[in-house]
Design a protein around this motif. Structure first.
Motif, PDB file in Angstrom:
ATOM      1  N   GLU A 104       0.831  -1.210   0.000  1.00 55.90           N
ATOM      2  CA  GLU A 104       0.000   0.000   0.000  1.00 55.90           C
ATOM      3  C   GLU A 104       0.866   1.261   0.000  1.00 55.90           C
ATOM      4  N   ASP A 105       1.947   1.246   0.772  1.00 63.87           N
ATOM      5  CA  ASP A 105       2.841   2.409   0.821  1.00 63.87           C
ATOM      6  C   ASP A 105       3.520   2.630  -0.526  1.00 63.87           C
ATOM      7  N   TYR A 106       3.937   1.549  -1.175  1.00 65.67           N
ATOM      8  CA  TYR A 106       4.601   1.677  -2.474  1.00 65.67           C
ATOM      9  C   TYR A 106       3.673   2.320  -3.496  1.00 65.67           C
ATOM     10  N   LEU A 107       2.413   1.868  -3.548  1.00 67.29           N
ATOM     11  CA  LEU A 107       1.467   2.431  -4.506  1.00 67.29           C
ATOM     12  C   LEU A 107       1.243   3.913  -4.261  1.00 67.29           C
ATOM     13  N   ASP A 108       1.265   4.327  -2.982  1.00 69.38           N
ATOM     14  CA  ASP A 108       1.132   5.749  -2.656  1.00 69.38           C
ATOM     15  C   ASP A 108       2.363   6.536  -3.115  1.00 69.38           C
ATOM     16  N   ILE A 109       3.537   5.976  -2.873  1.00 65.63           N
ATOM     17  CA  ILE A 109       4.790   6.671  -3.180  1.00 65.63           C
ATOM     18  C   ILE A 109       4.924   6.930  -4.680  1.00 65.63           C
ATOM     19  N   VAL A 110       4.623   5.926  -5.505  1.00 60.97           N
ATOM     20  CA  VAL A 110       4.827   6.072  -6.948  1.00 60.97           C
ATOM     21  C   VAL A 110       3.615   6.699  -7.648  1.00 60.97           C
ATOM     22  N   GLY A 111       2.500   6.840  -6.948  1.00 60.09           N
ATOM     23  CA  GLY A 111       1.332   7.485  -7.528  1.00 60.09           C
ATOM     24  C   GLY A 111       0.302   6.561  -8.138  1.00 60.09           C
ATOM     25  N   LEU A 112       0.492   5.247  -8.002  1.00 65.43           N
ATOM     26  CA  LEU A 112      -0.466   4.314  -8.590  1.00 65.43           C
ATOM     27  C   LEU A 112      -1.791   4.276  -7.826  1.00 65.43           C
ATOM     28  N   SER A 113      -1.764   4.610  -6.538  1.00 64.83           N
ATOM     29  CA  SER A 113      -3.009   4.616  -5.764  1.00 64.83           C
ATOM     30  C   SER A 113      -3.958   5.709  -6.256  1.00 64.83           C
ATOM     31  N   ALA A 114      -3.404   6.818  -6.785  1.00 71.21           N
ATOM     32  CA  ALA A 114      -4.247   7.886  -7.328  1.00 71.21           C
ATOM     33  C   ALA A 114      -4.832   7.481  -8.676  1.00 71.21           C
ATOM     34  N   ILE A 115      -4.070   6.709  -9.458  1.00 72.63           N
ATOM     35  CA  ILE A 115      -4.543   6.276 -10.774  1.00 72.63           C
ATOM     36  C   ILE A 115      -5.548   5.133 -10.642  1.00 72.63           C
ATOM     37  N   PHE A 116      -5.322   4.263  -9.654  1.00 71.96           N
ATOM     38  CA  PHE A 116      -6.189   3.095  -9.458  1.00 71.96           C
ATOM     39  C   PHE A 116      -6.759   3.096  -8.036  1.00 71.96           C
ATOM     40  N   PRO A 117      -7.688   4.008  -7.726  1.00 73.03           N
ATOM     41  CA  PRO A 117      -8.223   4.065  -6.357  1.00 73.03           C
ATOM     42  C   PRO A 117      -8.981   2.805  -5.945  1.00 73.03           C
ATOM     43  N   LYS A 134     -15.389   8.908 -11.198  1.00 74.62           N
ATOM     44  CA  LYS A 134     -14.747   8.004 -12.158  1.00 74.62           C
ATOM     45  C   LYS A 134     -13.231   8.175 -12.100  1.00 74.62           C
ATOM     46  N   PRO A 135     -12.485   7.089 -11.821  1.00 79.90           N
ATOM     47  CA  PRO A 135     -11.013   7.181 -11.784  1.00 79.90           C
ATOM     48  C   PRO A 135     -10.422   7.542 -13.142  1.00 79.90           C
ATOM     49  N   LEU A 136      -9.162   8.018 -13.089  1.00 83.70           N
ATOM     50  CA  LEU A 136      -8.499   8.528 -14.285  1.00 83.70           C
ATOM     51  C   LEU A 136      -8.356   7.481 -15.387  1.00 83.70           C
ATOM     52  N   MET A 137      -8.175   6.222 -14.984  1.00 83.30           N
ATOM     53  CA  MET A 137      -7.868   5.186 -15.972  1.00 83.30           C
ATOM     54  C   MET A 137      -9.099   4.484 -16.529  1.00 83.30           C
ATOM     55  N   ASP A 138     -10.304   4.895 -16.143  1.00 85.14           N
ATOM     56  CA  ASP A 138     -11.488   4.166 -16.579  1.00 85.14           C
ATOM     57  C   ASP A 138     -11.683   4.190 -18.094  1.00 85.14           C
ATOM     58  N   GLU A 139     -11.291   5.283 -18.749  1.00 81.47           N
ATOM     59  CA  GLU A 139     -11.477   5.380 -20.194  1.00 81.47           C
ATOM     60  C   GLU A 139     -10.288   4.822 -20.979  1.00 81.47           C
ATOM     61  N   ASN A 251      -3.168   9.767 -21.193  1.00 81.02           N
ATOM     62  CA  ASN A 251      -2.226  10.564 -20.416  1.00 81.02           C
ATOM     63  C   ASN A 251      -1.911  10.016 -19.016  1.00 81.02           C
ATOM     64  N   PRO A 252      -2.890   9.499 -18.250  1.00 76.56           N
ATOM     65  CA  PRO A 252      -2.527   8.999 -16.906  1.00 76.56           C
ATOM     66  C   PRO A 252      -1.421   7.949 -16.940  1.00 76.56           C
ATOM     67  N   ALA A 253      -1.545   6.978 -17.851  1.00 75.31           N
ATOM     68  CA  ALA A 253      -0.524   5.931 -17.945  1.00 75.31           C
ATOM     69  C   ALA A 253       0.784   6.484 -18.497  1.00 75.31           C
ATOM     70  N   LEU A 254       0.704   7.340 -19.521  1.00 74.52           N
ATOM     71  CA  LEU A 254       1.917   7.880 -20.127  1.00 74.52           C
ATOM     72  C   LEU A 254       2.660   8.801 -19.167  1.00 74.52           C
ATOM     73  N   THR A 255       1.911   9.563 -18.384  1.00 71.76           N
ATOM     74  CA  THR A 255       2.544  10.448 -17.381  1.00 71.76           C
ATOM     75  C   THR A 255       3.286   9.628 -16.337  1.00 71.76           C
ATOM     76  N   PHE A 256       2.635   8.555 -15.883  1.00 67.33           N
ATOM     77  CA  PHE A 256       3.278   7.680 -14.906  1.00 67.33           C
ATOM     78  C   PHE A 256       4.561   7.079 -15.459  1.00 67.33           C
ATOM     79  N   ILE A 257       4.526   6.618 -16.703  1.00 65.10           N
ATOM     80  CA  ILE A 257       5.708   6.012 -17.312  1.00 65.10           C
ATOM     81  C   ILE A 257       6.821   7.031 -17.479  1.00 65.10           C
TER      82      ILE A 257
END
Length: 262
Positions: A104-117, A134-139, A251-257
């Motif tokens: 859970e901490d790792y997902l928070d640190i890298v920002g994946l928890s915001a993309i996949f709530p 609606k979460p960012l990655m739904d579309e 953009n959500p996935a590309l920004t993360f990458i």
């Protein structure tokens, strides 16, 4: 029966001893591989996407059960697949420098928890729930699938119009492509193509009408063949080049990458 009942058993089964337990490593590589933090992040992005889709499917099943006045109940498939994905996540965490963070901490640190709530809530609560917003990655997955569908259909029509002896189904293929293009809202390059198809479709369809009883296969004129090839080439080049208008839902996935690489 009496003789059997008085006979001594041939053997006595031994009680289970944990020292004989065999740990399974079916999904682990034969040769140890050390992943970089960037590679771990990419693997986590993929696994979060898989788990998010699984949660969404289970939530949909809950809603169907409620509509049928049944108590919501997790499917065995969800439990097995969900546990498997989490095990894979924990395995990839082992590649990070010590001390290892909690998942859970790792997902928070890298920002994946915001993309996949949904994934974050599932890890915290242990049960699948849907989000009010609606979460960012739904579309993301719908957008990718539509882009892929448009690209494949256009390439197929290009091949068919060049090599098929009959153009009987060309109008049907073109209408399917038109419907996919119409599903993209506010995309200027595709809107121009959509209008072009609208202008030419009726006359193109009429040109393929043959007389009743005729054995001649419907054939497009050279003019319409050139036009269709030009339209399909424009579609494939537009989708392949991914102009800014087609990037928004990616953009959500590309920004993360991009953040992983920086």
């Amino acid at each position: 029966m009496a003789a059997v009942s008085v006979c001594k058993p041939l053997c006595h089964p031994c009680a289970y001893d944990e020292k004989f337990k065999v740990e399974l490593h079916v999904k682990r590589p034969l040769v140890p591989v050390q992943l970089s933090p960037q590679q771990v992040g990419l693997e986590m992005l993929c696994l979060c996407g898989q788990l998010d889709l699984l949660i969404r499917a289970q939530v949909h099943q809950f809603q169907e059960q409620l509509r049928q006045d049944c108590s919501p109940e997790e499917s065995d498939t969800f439990q097995v697949q969900g546990s498997d994905i989490i095990d894979q996540m924990l395995h990839f965490l082992e590649h990070l420098p010590k001390p290892l963070p909690q998942l859970e901490d790792y997902l928070d640190i890298v920002g994946l928890s915001a993309i996949f709530p949904r994934v974050e809530v599932f890890l915290l609560q242990g049960s699948p729930v849907d989000m009010l917003e609606k979460p960012l990655m739904d579309e993301y997955y719908c957008h990718i699938s539509r882009l892929n569908q448009l690209l494949v259909l256009s390439q197929q029509l290009q091949e068919d119009i060049k090599h098929l002896g009959s153009h009987k189904y060309i109008t049907h293929q073109l209408s399917v492509i038109y419907q996919v293009i119409s599903s993209f809202k506010g995309i200027q390059p595709l809107w121009v193509l959509k209008k072009d198809i609208e202008i030419n479709f009726k006359q193109l369809k009429l040109s393929l009408v043959t007389e009743e009883g005729s054995r001649q296969e419907p054939q497009l004129s050279a003019h319409y063949i050139r036009w269709i090839l030009e339209v399909m080439e424009t579609i494939t080049s537009t989708v392949s080049s991914l102009p800014e208008e087609l990037m928004e839902d990616l953009n959500p996935a590309l920004t993360f990458i991009s953040q992983l690489s920086s």
